[in-house]
Design an enzyme around this catalytic site. Sequence first.
Site, PDB file in Angstrom:
ATOM      1  N   SER A 285      36.778  50.604  39.974  1.00  0.00           N
ATOM      2  CA  SER A 285      37.529  51.721  39.758  1.00  0.00           C
ATOM      3  C   SER A 285      38.372  51.196  38.983  1.00  0.00           C
ATOM      4  CB  SER A 285      37.950  52.325  40.732  1.00  0.00           C
ATOM      5  OG  SER A 285      38.158  53.856  40.598  1.00  0.00           O
ATOM      6  N   ASP A 286      38.910  52.325  37.727  1.00  0.00           N
ATOM      7  CA  ASP A 286      40.130  51.776  36.803  1.00  0.00           C
ATOM      8  C   ASP A 286      40.253  53.387  36.394  1.00  0.00           C
ATOM      9  OD1 ASP A 286      41.243  50.003  35.369  1.00  0.00           O
ATOM     10  OD2 ASP A 286      41.419  51.405  33.885  1.00  0.00           O
ATOM     11  N   GLN A 287      41.476  53.539  36.469  1.00  0.00           N
ATOM     12  CA  GLN A 287      42.005  54.885  35.613  1.00  0.00           C
ATOM     13  C   GLN A 287      42.315  54.706  34.833  1.00  0.00           C
ATOM     14  OE1 GLN A 287      44.648  57.149  38.657  1.00  0.00           O
ATOM     15  NE2 GLN A 287      42.825  58.310  38.208  1.00  0.00           N
TER      16      GLN A 287
END
EC number: 3.6.1.-
Length: 195
Positions: A69-71
């Site tokens: 996951s990355d944001q």
Amino acid sequence: MTPQLILASTSVFRQALLQKLGLAFGSCNPDIDESPMTNESAQDLVLRLAKAKAKAGATHFPHGLIIGSDQVAVIDGKIIGKPLNRENAIKQLSQASGKVITFYTGLALYDAKTGEVTAQVEPFTVHFRQLTAAQIVAYVDKEQPFYCAGSFKSEGLGIALFTRLEGRDPNTLIGLPLILLTEMLLNHGIDVLAD
């Protein structure tokens, strides 16, 4: 046999979110270069990084089902990430004051055994209230959100920075869209509601 579930992240926030699902999981440091590519959109960036993190986890867990996951946040068309220090956090919140900010969270589920990857971007919109400089400094000093994209912790005092939140899953704002993840896991035969 169900593959071992791995979270390719050292984020305590993502680990805490994943624990909510009641599944046994391990974690690893994906250790990838998170630099954006030239002219890469926010959505493309988080999707690429989520996939890269998940695939990087396969080096440690070659038979695992690996979550990446990355944001990032976008303010005035510009991608911003984690502030990493007090000065940058104050600057980011000053830029966000009174504005509508979109957060993009890329989520990838990689089956290391088969090489299959499922990935999607989950948007979440935050409406910031008009903040004074004193409010921003007080908030940053209280919560020290230096490792949070956008410089706030919505699960804590950061909620006071907003007038409205828009999105299908509030967990997305913390960094791991659990509704989307449960859908992806179900497609891999893992039902979080099953005994």
